[in-house]
Write a protein that holds these residues in place. Structure first.
Motif, PDB file in Angstrom:
ATOM      1  N   LYS A  64      -1.694  -0.885   7.135  1.00 32.06           N
ATOM      2  CA  LYS A  64      -0.423  -0.169   7.088  1.00 32.06           C
ATOM      3  C   LYS A  64      -0.561   1.042   6.188  1.00 32.06           C
ATOM      4  O   LYS A  64      -0.702   0.915   4.979  1.00 32.06           O
ATOM      5  N   GLY A  65      -0.507   2.202   6.763  1.00 26.52           N
ATOM      6  CA  GLY A  65      -0.708   3.423   5.994  1.00 26.52           C
ATOM      7  C   GLY A  65       0.451   3.745   5.081  1.00 26.52           C
ATOM      8  O   GLY A  65       1.612   3.470   5.386  1.00 26.52           O
ATOM      9  N   GLY A  66       0.147   4.320   3.928  1.00 26.17           N
ATOM     10  CA  GLY A  66       1.175   4.742   2.989  1.00 26.17           C
ATOM     11  C   GLY A  66       1.479   6.220   3.139  1.00 26.17           C
ATOM     12  O   GLY A  66       1.090   6.869   4.112  1.00 26.17           O
ATOM     13  N   LYS A  67       2.136   6.779   2.135  1.00 22.25           N
ATOM     14  CA  LYS A  67       2.543   8.185   2.194  1.00 22.25           C
ATOM     15  C   LYS A  67       1.566   9.108   1.478  1.00 22.25           C
ATOM     16  O   LYS A  67       1.536  10.304   1.750  1.00 22.25           O
ATOM     17  N   HIS A  68       0.799   8.569   0.549  1.00 25.65           N
ATOM     18  CA  HIS A  68      -0.034   9.414  -0.303  1.00 25.65           C
ATOM     19  C   HIS A  68      -1.522   9.233   0.002  1.00 25.65           C
ATOM     20  O   HIS A  68      -1.935   8.246   0.616  1.00 25.65           O
ATOM     21  N   GLU A  69      -2.303  10.168  -0.495  1.00 25.52           N
ATOM     22  CA  GLU A  69      -3.750  10.085  -0.392  1.00 25.52           C
ATOM     23  C   GLU A  69      -4.324   9.770  -1.776  1.00 25.52           C
ATOM     24  O   GLU A  69      -3.835  10.272  -2.774  1.00 25.52           O
ATOM     25  N   GLU A  98      -1.195  15.013  -3.694  1.00 23.99           N
ATOM     26  CA  GLU A  98       0.038  15.460  -3.052  1.00 23.99           C
ATOM     27  C   GLU A  98      -0.118  16.926  -2.696  1.00 23.99           C
ATOM     28  O   GLU A  98      -0.092  17.783  -3.583  1.00 23.99           O
ATOM     29  N   ASN A 157       0.817  -1.212   0.000  1.00 23.83           N
ATOM     30  CA  ASN A 157       0.000   0.000   0.000  1.00 23.83           C
ATOM     31  C   ASN A 157       0.853   1.265   0.000  1.00 23.83           C
ATOM     32  O   ASN A 157       1.752   1.420   0.822  1.00 23.83           O
ATOM     33  N   ILE A 158       0.563   2.174  -0.920  1.00 22.93           N
ATOM     34  CA  ILE A 158       1.251   3.472  -0.915  1.00 22.93           C
ATOM     35  C   ILE A 158       0.275   4.597  -0.585  1.00 22.93           C
ATOM     36  O   ILE A 158       0.659   5.753  -0.502  1.00 22.93           O
ATOM     37  N   TYR A 159      -0.999   4.233  -0.390  1.00 27.03           N
ATOM     38  CA  TYR A 159      -2.022   5.243  -0.093  1.00 27.03           C
ATOM     39  C   TYR A 159      -2.484   5.106   1.351  1.00 27.03           C
ATOM     40  O   TYR A 159      -2.943   4.050   1.770  1.00 27.03           O
ATOM     41  N   LYS A 160      -2.355   6.165   2.102  1.00 24.22           N
ATOM     42  CA  LYS A 160      -2.735   6.128   3.513  1.00 24.22           C
ATOM     43  C   LYS A 160      -4.231   6.319   3.720  1.00 24.22           C
ATOM     44  O   LYS A 160      -4.746   5.991   4.794  1.00 24.22           O
TER      45      LYS A 160
END
Length: 347
Positions: A86-91, A125, A36-39
């Motif tokens: 597991k949260g990512g960095k992006h929305e 972003e 996952n890269i999206y929080k």
């Protein structure tokens, strides 16, 4: 006594209202198998028609309205969070354009039904957004219990859409939130292929390069057979040959005229005020499809429903109900400016 009667009437009204609704529930999960890269997931609801549809449910065939248990933003956001711990960095932002359910004709014991779906996703972003994916289509169903099947497959449609989104990289050019209102018009206004009257000659390997009008560098020469069909493109530089096969091409442009690769060969790509289009039909430009496409997404959790068995969903995109492709019927098939996919809305 009067007050008791009023309270009773209110209570009965609440029960009646609740019974007149069929609540959409989560089916399976929205997890990203590749990491996952999206929080978070946020939904911007741009539907002109907010009601999804009314259908008969139960043995009594009571008409009920299909609804989400909360707002669609709350429903999908929470489902996404529950599926990706597991949260990512992006929305991620999902812009919902259309979600409608209709019943069709009944033949024997089975009834047909359609779900119209249109949505887009963006990576957020800061205050800018990068396009990820778009789907604008109609999913068709056939079942004895068509209302139950369609209602339970609405979350499946979202799950398939998001799982496709996970596999894609965002476009390079970020936009402000204002562009999300009509992103298609924004793309057309800012794409060289739409702005320029003449297209650049050359080989284009994907939709993005064609829209940006950046063909493969170098002087490629097309090699054709005796019937004029393109076989490959060859470039000679510094004593070395570089070849691009016809199958690798998305579009080639020769003398300012574009030709789009299809399953049956290259077809001339036309342009009008609406955009780029082919004159053809689904049976000619795409491989023959089976009468049904069965997908399993989170089936181990009992997440999918369909007309065949629990754990599978039988979803047919419009046009695949019959396995026979009529090649004599042709019409304008537009190329979606955002994705490069075919638009069969004129079918």
């Amino acid at each position: 006594m009067k007050k008791i009667l009023q309270i009773t009437l209110i209570f009965v009204s609440i029960i009646s209202f609740a019974q007149a609704q069929e609540i959409i529930k989560e089916r399976g999960n929205l997890s990203n198998p590749k990491g996952n890269i999206y929080k978070s997931l946020e939904v911007i609801d741009q539907r002109e028609e907010q009601k999804i549809g009314e259908m008969p449910f139960g043995d009594n065939k009571e008409m009920k309205e299909i609804v989400f248990p909360t707002s669609i933003n709350t429903f999908l956001s929470q489902w996404y969070t529950d599926s990706n711990h597991k949260g990512g960095k992006h929305e991620m932002v999902l812009v919902l354009k259309k979600l409608k359910a209709y019943l069709g004709e009944t033949e024997g014991k089975e009834t047909e039904g359609d779900i119209e779906f249109s949505a887009q996703t963006f990576l957020k972003e800061g205050d800018t957004y990068k396009f990820l994916y778009k789907k604008d289509t109609v999913y068709s169903f056939r079942s004895k219990n068509i209302s139950d099947v369609m209602m339970k497959n609405i979350p499946v449609v979202f799950a398939m859409f998001l799982k496709k989104t996970y596999t894609l990289k965002p476009k390079e050019n970020p936009v402000a939130i204002d562009a999300l209102t009509d992103y298609e018009s924004y793309v057309k206004a800012n794409s060289e292929a739409y702005r320029n009257e003449k297209l650049k000659d050359g080989i284009y390997l994907n939709h993005t390069s064609f829209m940006n009008q950046t063909p493969e560098p170098g002087n490629y020469v097309l090699e054709k057979n005796e019937k004029g069909a393109v076989l490959k493109a060859i470039k000679e530089e510094n004593g070395k040959k570089d070849k691009i096969s016809a199958n690798e091409m998305f579009i080639y442009v020769e003398n300012g005229k574009a030709y789009k690769k299809t399953f049956s060969g290259f077809l001339e790509l036309n342009k009008n005020d609406r955009g780029f289009y082919l004159i053809s039909n689904r049976g000619y430009i795409l491989p023959v499809q089976n009468s049904a496409v069965f997908l399993s997404v989170g089936a181990g959790q009992g997440g999918m429903y369909g007309g065949i068995a629990v754990g599978l969903v039988g979803i047919l995109e419009r046009g695949f109900r019959q396995n026979k492709a009529r090649r004599s019927d042709t019409f304008a098939i537009y190329i979606d400016p955002q994705t490069g996919e075919y638009d069969f809305s004129e079918e």
